[in-house]
Write an enzyme that holds these catalytic residues in place. Sequence first.
Site, PDB file in Angstrom:
ATOM      1  N   LEU A  33       0.809  -1.259  -0.046  1.00  0.00           N
ATOM      2  CA  LEU A  33       0.079   0.031  -0.102  1.00  0.00           C
ATOM      3  C   LEU A  33       0.873   1.312  -0.023  1.00  0.00           C
ATOM      4  CD1 LEU A  33      -2.736  -1.083   2.581  1.00  0.00           C
ATOM      5  CD2 LEU A  33      -2.906  -1.230  -0.061  1.00  0.00           C
ATOM      6  N   SER A 124       8.567  -2.563 -19.016  1.00  0.00           N
ATOM      7  CA  SER A 124       8.171  -1.172 -19.245  1.00  0.00           C
ATOM      8  C   SER A 124       9.015  -0.832 -20.622  1.00  0.00           C
ATOM      9  CB  SER A 124       8.696  -0.347 -18.257  1.00  0.00           C
ATOM     10  OG  SER A 124       8.721   1.223 -18.875  1.00  0.00           O
ATOM     11  N   TYR A 150      15.115   3.663 -12.576  1.00  0.00           N
ATOM     12  CA  TYR A 150      13.775   2.796 -12.702  1.00  0.00           C
ATOM     13  C   TYR A 150      13.903   1.865 -13.911  1.00  0.00           C
ATOM     14  CZ  TYR A 150       9.149   1.862 -14.402  1.00  0.00           C
ATOM     15  OH  TYR A 150       8.110   1.311 -14.897  1.00  0.00           O
ATOM     16  N   LYS A 154      13.916  -2.331 -14.367  1.00  0.00           N
ATOM     17  CA  LYS A 154      13.112  -3.293 -15.280  1.00  0.00           C
ATOM     18  C   LYS A 154      13.819  -4.046 -16.137  1.00  0.00           C
ATOM     19  CE  LYS A 154       8.786  -2.022 -14.036  1.00  0.00           C
ATOM     20  NZ  LYS A 154       7.950  -2.978 -13.367  1.00  0.00           N
TER      21      LYS A 154
END
Length: 334
Positions: A33, A124, A150, A154
């Site tokens: 979360l 991505s 980032y 990936k």
Amino acid sequence: MIILLTGGTGYIGSHTAIELIKLGHDVEIMDNLFNSKIEVLDKIEKIAGEKPKFHKIDLLDKDGMDKMFAEGKYDLVIHFAGLKAVGESVEKPLKYYENNVGGTINLLECTKKYDVKKIVFSSSATVYGDQGVAELTEEMQTGVGITNPYGETKHMIEEILKDVAEADPEFEITILRYFNPVGSHPSGLIGEDPNGIPNNLMPIIMKVSTGEIEKLRIFGDDYDTVDGTGVRDYIHVVDLAKGHVAAIKKMKQGVSIYNLGTGRGASVLEMVAAFEKASGKKLPYEVVGRRAGDLAEIYANPSKAERELGWKAELTIDDAMNDTINYLKHLKNE
């Protein structure tokens, strides 16, 4: 099937959960979360008629994950969980490598230990880096010219998955390379609502429209594109979710890789105009300097997904904008 979605209360995960439940799959969600809200579970239930079983577990909590897998009897894992803010990844690279790469290794150790060898990975288009061309195909070399940590995470995870499948031929792994998800569920109940300051174009447009952000900043209007602003392949999130459904129907041994995009691009100013058309009001914006590392134009060649999975994007930018307006109305009334 019993399907575990890591990061399943997030934007793409929640839409995928709905499509899977509608088809009769048992869906469980693991999420910390960090960038989503627990209320999403009730909204999934309202739309799909069933609330997924929820596990509040972090990717770095190896013991918590191990206990979940010991009790879970999963047939397949769709791995959405991960940090995804490009700018933050530049500022805090170690955090991104630890969470995204280290967390995925923890997950894969559990899947191997408990013999869960069907995995779909949420990758991505950033893994392509700068290819020097606008249209991207799965056959292109990846990992060259990636401009942020980032994107590097990936790419690293993709390479790890290939090595896992090479070491154990029983693994069936599908890598889905997303382009730019936009829109909301047509019910208006769920959509993109990130915690904190958003990084992607659409949530910023949404917050500008509600007055939470004063104006949209457009980074550069002097690219060699239709109107000088950057062009990207924007895919409706419901189409993207259906891409996952198509993928799990065609799992096979080894590693399969697919672009999930529309095959055409839209500029930032075209997105602004589409939102203005759907909302009926002007969107304040200013043009500022280019961001380092931004490319002029990129879009998917999605023909492999259509050929092998029988999937293609069907919804338009206008559909995405209308659904976004509907979602904003629901948010206002909550």
